[in-house]
Write a protein that holds these residues in place. Structure first.
Motif, PDB file in Angstrom:
ATOM      1  N   SER A 160       0.835  -1.146  -0.020  1.00 32.16           N
ATOM      2  CA  SER A 160       0.275   0.033   0.039  1.00 32.16           C
ATOM      3  C   SER A 160       0.981   1.202  -0.108  1.00 32.16           C
ATOM      4  CB  SER A 160      -0.875   0.097   1.100  1.00 32.16           C
ATOM      5  OG  SER A 160      -0.220   0.210   2.465  1.00 32.16           O
ATOM      6  N   HIS A 161       2.226   1.018   0.320  1.00 31.57           N
ATOM      7  CA  HIS A 161       2.926   2.287   0.324  1.00 31.57           C
ATOM      8  C   HIS A 161       3.647   2.585  -0.904  1.00 31.57           C
ATOM      9  CE1 HIS A 161       3.844   1.095   4.938  1.00 31.57           C
ATOM     10  NE2 HIS A 161       2.659   1.945   4.550  1.00 31.57           N
ATOM     11  N   LEU A 162       3.269   1.598  -2.222  1.00 27.74           N
ATOM     12  CA  LEU A 162       4.057   1.733  -3.246  1.00 27.74           C
ATOM     13  C   LEU A 162       4.252   3.207  -3.932  1.00 27.74           C
ATOM     14  CD1 LEU A 162       3.962  -1.824  -4.836  1.00 27.74           C
ATOM     15  CD2 LEU A 162       5.762  -0.498  -4.296  1.00 27.74           C
ATOM     16  N   PRO A 163       2.848   3.669  -3.830  1.00 29.51           N
ATOM     17  CA  PRO A 163       2.772   5.122  -4.706  1.00 29.51           C
ATOM     18  C   PRO A 163       3.755   6.075  -4.221  1.00 29.51           C
ATOM     19  CG  PRO A 163       0.643   4.559  -3.938  1.00 29.51           C
ATOM     20  CD  PRO A 163       1.755   3.368  -3.246  1.00 29.51           C
ATOM     21  N   LEU A 164       4.277   5.821  -2.790  1.00 31.36           N
ATOM     22  CA  LEU A 164       5.291   6.834  -2.103  1.00 31.36           C
ATOM     23  C   LEU A 164       6.453   6.534  -2.857  1.00 31.36           C
ATOM     24  CD1 LEU A 164       4.485   6.506   1.390  1.00 31.36           C
ATOM     25  CD2 LEU A 164       4.013   8.586   0.202  1.00 31.36           C
ATOM     26  N   PHE A 165       6.709   5.402  -3.437  1.00 32.67           N
ATOM     27  CA  PHE A 165       8.070   4.974  -4.164  1.00 32.67           C
ATOM     28  C   PHE A 165       8.139   5.226  -5.647  1.00 32.67           C
ATOM     29  CE2 PHE A 165      10.278   2.423  -1.008  1.00 32.67           C
ATOM     30  CZ  PHE A 165       9.335   2.449   0.196  1.00 32.67           C
ATOM     31  N   GLU A 166       7.254   6.022  -6.213  1.00 30.54           N
ATOM     32  CA  GLU A 166       7.162   6.485  -7.496  1.00 30.54           C
ATOM     33  C   GLU A 166       8.537   6.955  -7.933  1.00 30.54           C
ATOM     34  OE1 GLU A 166       3.835   8.816  -8.911  1.00 30.54           O
ATOM     35  OE2 GLU A 166       4.742   8.911 -10.754  1.00 30.54           O
ATOM     36  N   ASN A 167       9.182   7.777  -7.261  1.00 33.33           N
ATOM     37  CA  ASN A 167      10.400   8.316  -7.798  1.00 33.33           C
ATOM     38  C   ASN A 167      11.772   7.519  -7.125  1.00 33.33           C
ATOM     39  OD1 ASN A 167       9.381  10.254  -9.436  1.00 33.33           O
ATOM     40  ND2 ASN A 167       8.570  11.261  -7.641  1.00 33.33           N
ATOM     41  N   VAL A 168      11.465   6.538  -6.490  1.00 30.25           N
ATOM     42  CA  VAL A 168      12.635   5.738  -6.080  1.00 30.25           C
ATOM     43  C   VAL A 168      13.277   4.813  -6.958  1.00 30.25           C
ATOM     44  CG1 VAL A 168      13.193   3.851  -4.307  1.00 30.25           C
ATOM     45  CG2 VAL A 168      11.768   5.733  -3.605  1.00 30.25           C
ATOM     46  N   ASP A 169      14.385   4.857  -7.181  1.00 26.81           N
ATOM     47  CA  ASP A 169      15.144   4.256  -8.393  1.00 26.81           C
ATOM     48  C   ASP A 169      15.091   2.673  -8.298  1.00 26.81           C
ATOM     49  OD1 ASP A 169      16.296   6.373 -10.073  1.00 26.81           O
ATOM     50  OD2 ASP A 169      16.730   6.885  -8.079  1.00 26.81           O
ATOM     51  N   VAL A 170      15.478   2.103  -7.096  1.00 31.49           N
ATOM     52  CA  VAL A 170      15.629   0.837  -6.749  1.00 31.49           C
ATOM     53  C   VAL A 170      14.823   0.459  -5.703  1.00 31.49           C
ATOM     54  CG1 VAL A 170      16.778  -1.226  -6.203  1.00 31.49           C
ATOM     55  CG2 VAL A 170      17.880   0.516  -7.799  1.00 31.49           C
ATOM     56  N   ILE A 171      13.577  -0.504  -5.600  1.00 33.87           N
ATOM     57  CA  ILE A 171      12.931  -0.731  -4.433  1.00 33.87           C
ATOM     58  C   ILE A 171      13.436  -1.985  -3.694  1.00 33.87           C
ATOM     59  CG2 ILE A 171      10.500  -1.488  -3.415  1.00 33.87           C
ATOM     60  CD1 ILE A 171       9.510   0.100  -5.792  1.00 33.87           C
ATOM     61  N   GLN A 172      13.721  -1.838  -2.563  1.00 34.30           N
ATOM     62  CA  GLN A 172      14.487  -3.083  -1.770  1.00 34.30           C
ATOM     63  C   GLN A 172      13.501  -3.848  -0.923  1.00 34.30           C
ATOM     64  OE1 GLN A 172      17.789  -1.809   0.823  1.00 34.30           O
ATOM     65  NE2 GLN A 172      17.112  -3.138   2.479  1.00 34.30           N
ATOM     66  N   VAL A 173      13.437  -5.174  -1.000  1.00 35.52           N
ATOM     67  CA  VAL A 173      12.600  -6.112  -0.246  1.00 35.52           C
ATOM     68  C   VAL A 173      13.392  -6.544   0.919  1.00 35.52           C
ATOM     69  CG1 VAL A 173      11.259  -8.089  -0.287  1.00 35.52           C
ATOM     70  CG2 VAL A 173      11.261  -6.753  -2.251  1.00 35.52           C
ATOM     71  N   MET A 181      11.160 -11.176   2.534  1.00 34.88           N
ATOM     72  CA  MET A 181      11.555 -12.060   1.382  1.00 34.88           C
ATOM     73  C   MET A 181      10.564 -12.980   1.090  1.00 34.88           C
ATOM     74  SD  MET A 181      14.419 -14.790   0.544  1.00 34.88           S
ATOM     75  CE  MET A 181      13.400 -16.369   0.757  1.00 34.88           C
ATOM     76  N   GLN A 182       9.757 -13.491   1.949  1.00 36.73           N
ATOM     77  CA  GLN A 182       8.686 -14.463   1.548  1.00 36.73           C
ATOM     78  C   GLN A 182       7.439 -14.008   1.745  1.00 36.73           C
ATOM     79  OE1 GLN A 182       9.815 -18.237   3.321  1.00 36.73           O
ATOM     80  NE2 GLN A 182      10.314 -18.980   1.306  1.00 36.73           N
ATOM     81  N   ASN A 183       7.060 -12.609   1.605  1.00 40.27           N
ATOM     82  CA  ASN A 183       5.890 -11.912   1.777  1.00 40.27           C
ATOM     83  C   ASN A 183       5.282 -12.017   0.038  1.00 40.27           C
ATOM     84  OD1 ASN A 183       3.783  -9.761   1.698  1.00 40.27           O
ATOM     85  ND2 ASN A 183       4.769  -8.456   3.067  1.00 40.27           N
ATOM     86  N   PHE A 184       4.860 -12.891  -0.091  1.00 40.63           N
ATOM     87  CA  PHE A 184       4.353 -12.970  -1.492  1.00 40.63           C
ATOM     88  C   PHE A 184       3.319 -12.260  -2.033  1.00 40.63           C
ATOM     89  CE2 PHE A 184       5.423 -17.386   0.572  1.00 40.63           C
ATOM     90  CZ  PHE A 184       6.838 -17.668  -0.090  1.00 40.63           C
ATOM     91  N   ALA A 208      12.406 -14.561  -6.004  1.00 35.05           N
ATOM     92  CA  ALA A 208      12.504 -13.845  -7.380  1.00 35.05           C
ATOM     93  C   ALA A 208      11.820 -14.267  -8.464  1.00 35.05           C
ATOM     94  CB  ALA A 208      14.234 -14.169  -7.619  1.00 35.05           C
ATOM     95  N   GLU A 209      11.428 -15.500  -8.405  1.00 39.55           N
ATOM     96  CA  GLU A 209      10.598 -15.911  -9.434  1.00 39.55           C
ATOM     97  C   GLU A 209       9.047 -15.410  -9.411  1.00 39.55           C
ATOM     98  OE1 GLU A 209      12.035 -18.210 -11.892  1.00 39.55           O
ATOM     99  OE2 GLU A 209       9.923 -18.677 -12.758  1.00 39.55           O
ATOM    100  N   TYR A 210       8.811 -15.173  -8.070  1.00 40.11           N
ATOM    101  CA  TYR A 210       7.340 -14.421  -7.748  1.00 40.11           C
ATOM    102  C   TYR A 210       7.439 -13.220  -8.483  1.00 40.11           C
ATOM    103  CZ  TYR A 210       4.633 -17.232  -4.480  1.00 40.11           C
ATOM    104  OH  TYR A 210       3.781 -17.913  -3.766  1.00 40.11           O
ATOM    105  N   ILE A 211       8.615 -12.428  -8.407  1.00 42.00           N
ATOM    106  CA  ILE A 211       8.503 -10.936  -8.906  1.00 42.00           C
ATOM    107  C   ILE A 211       8.627 -11.305 -10.504  1.00 42.00           C
ATOM    108  CG2 ILE A 211       9.788  -8.996  -9.294  1.00 42.00           C
ATOM    109  CD1 ILE A 211      10.974  -9.752  -6.394  1.00 42.00           C
ATOM    110  N   MET A 212       9.238 -11.975 -11.061  1.00 45.85           N
ATOM    111  CA  MET A 212       9.651 -12.208 -12.530  1.00 45.85           C
ATOM    112  C   MET A 212       8.500 -12.956 -13.103  1.00 45.85           C
ATOM    113  SD  MET A 212      13.503 -13.465 -12.395  1.00 45.85           S
ATOM    114  CE  MET A 212      14.125 -12.999 -14.013  1.00 45.85           C
ATOM    115  N   ALA A 213       7.748 -13.556 -12.344  1.00 44.69           N
ATOM    116  CA  ALA A 213       6.296 -14.505 -13.044  1.00 44.69           C
ATOM    117  C   ALA A 213       5.493 -13.288 -13.443  1.00 44.69           C
ATOM    118  CB  ALA A 213       5.981 -15.192 -12.083  1.00 44.69           C
ATOM    119  N   GLY A 214       5.442 -12.255 -12.578  1.00 47.15           N
ATOM    120  CA  GLY A 214       4.622 -11.021 -12.757  1.00 47.15           C
ATOM    121  C   GLY A 214       5.006 -10.249 -14.199  1.00 47.15           C
ATOM    122  N   GLY A 215       6.235 -10.494 -14.450  1.00 49.84           N
ATOM    123  CA  GLY A 215       6.640  -9.681 -15.669  1.00 49.84           C
ATOM    124  C   GLY A 215       7.626  -8.839 -15.330  1.00 49.84           C
TER     125      GLY A 215
END
Ligand code: PEP
Ligand code: MN
Length: 338
Positions: free
Chosen positions: A170-183, A188-191, A221-228
């Motif tokens: 839900s915080h992602l809109p705040l990261f619009e201008n962040v260059d790299v988002i860290q998990v 790591m397993q917040n699917f 990583a596969e979770y993120i990549m499977a989404g494109g």
């Protein structure tokens, strides 16, 4: 995948099982009937096959995977190194980058001073936590939206792309201008979060969970990549072991193993791995020697007063010294930062 059938299973049951397996598009079966053992070889894209479900079938003795359960992150299907581009700064495929900055963004003066100093030492990206995953709910939780604004301020002053941790989709809109988002390790397993990050195209720095295997990390990583979203950078940051002399145990072998199994860039975080300021240099150099594509190092202008992770933070002067050694070690291999 190899499925071993229980001895004395009726042939009709095996045939019925094979018909069922072949209903999945892209899967083919090969039946091998020995004198005492019947096995079914399952070939094709087995990444979507639920191995535990197969094991619950009463005619199945055992199931063995011969192929990794991740496809997008797998080097077998993508032999060339992936190069992640962060606004023109490339990481992976021979490009080495250093991400540094404080654990937490604390105020404008702090983040801007650190950003200026680390840039002078050759850091190519600025890190800083605005949302902090703290063990204690009473510990500093980060400046949140204000922290992101201060990072953007430091970016404006120094030109350094910024890296910051997201803890909730839900915080992602705040990261619009962040260059790299860290998990972070704890997510790591917040699917659900990983799935959301698959729907955006921003680079994601995925840190290894405190008690997660390399395969589990690649599945995340596969979770993120499977989404494109194929812009994933993996980060080894130490794991929990029985050792108490260090905050975590730096799994240096994870670096070459990840690079062998996957085409994604791999960075190492010696700050969280060791948890102690003087350990950062040897661990950073070990990571470079092991073939990392980059480093993430915590730097604070006043570690004794840091609101988080002061013990493992380098002063800007110490960071400068470590950077000189990193550059010298990279040069042995004909590598440079950038
Ligand atoms: C951090 O980068 O400050 C952090 C919290 O890291 P990790 O998730 O690896 O503990
Ligand atoms: Mn930290």
């Amino acid at each position: 995948m190899i499925i071993i059938i229980k001895p004395n299973t009726e042939k009709a049951r095996v045939t019925e099982f094979i018909t069922d397996l072949e209903k999945t598009p892209g899967l083919q079966t090969h039946l091998v009937e020995g004198l005492h053992t019947t096995i079914i070889g399952l070939v094709g894209d087995t990444s979507k096959v639920d191995i535990d479900q197969l094991r619950t079938n009463d005619i199945v003795e055992e199931v063995k995977r011969v192929q990794e359960p991740y496809k997008n992150a797998n080097r077998k299907f993508h032999p060339d190194d992936t190069i992640v581009d962060i606004g023109g700064i490339k990481i992976g495929g021979g490009h080495f980058q250093v991400i540094s900055g404080p654990c937490s963004v604390e105020c404008e003066e702090q983040i801007c001073e650190i950003a200026t100093r680390v840039r002078e030492s050759g850091s190519t990206m600025l890190r800083g936590g605005a949302f902090k995953p703290r063990t204690s709910p009473y510990a500093f939780q980060g400046l949140k939206a204000e922290g992101i604004d201060l990072l953007l301020e430091a970016k404006k002053k120094t030109g350094l792309p910024i890296v910051s941790e997201v803890m909730d989709a839900s915080h992602l809109p705040l990261f619009e201008n962040v260059d790299v988002i860290q998990v972070g390790a704890r997510n790591m397993q917040n699917f659900e979060l990983l799935k959301e990050l698959g729907h955006i195209r921003k680079p994601i720095l995925l840190k290894r969970g405190l008690a997660n295997t390399i395969e589990e990390m690649l599945m995340s990583a596969e979770y993120i990549m499977a989404g494109g979203n194929s812009n994933v950078i993996l980060c080894e940051r130490g794991i929990r072991t029985f050792e108490t002399a260090t905050r975590n145990t730096f799994d240096v072998s994870a670096i070459p193993v990840l690079k062998r199994l996957s085409h994604l860039p791999v960075v190492a975080d010696p700050s969280h791995a060791g948890g102690i300021n003087w350990l950062v240099e040897p661990l950073a150099l070990a990571a470079v020697a092991a073939g990392a594509d980059g480093l993430m190092i915590e730097v604070h202008n006043n570690p004794a007063k840091a609101l988080s992770d002061g013990k493992q933070s380098l002063t800007p002067d110490e960071f400068d010294g470590v950077m000189k050694k990193i550059k010298a070690l990279l040069a042995v291999d004909g590598r440079v930062i950038g």
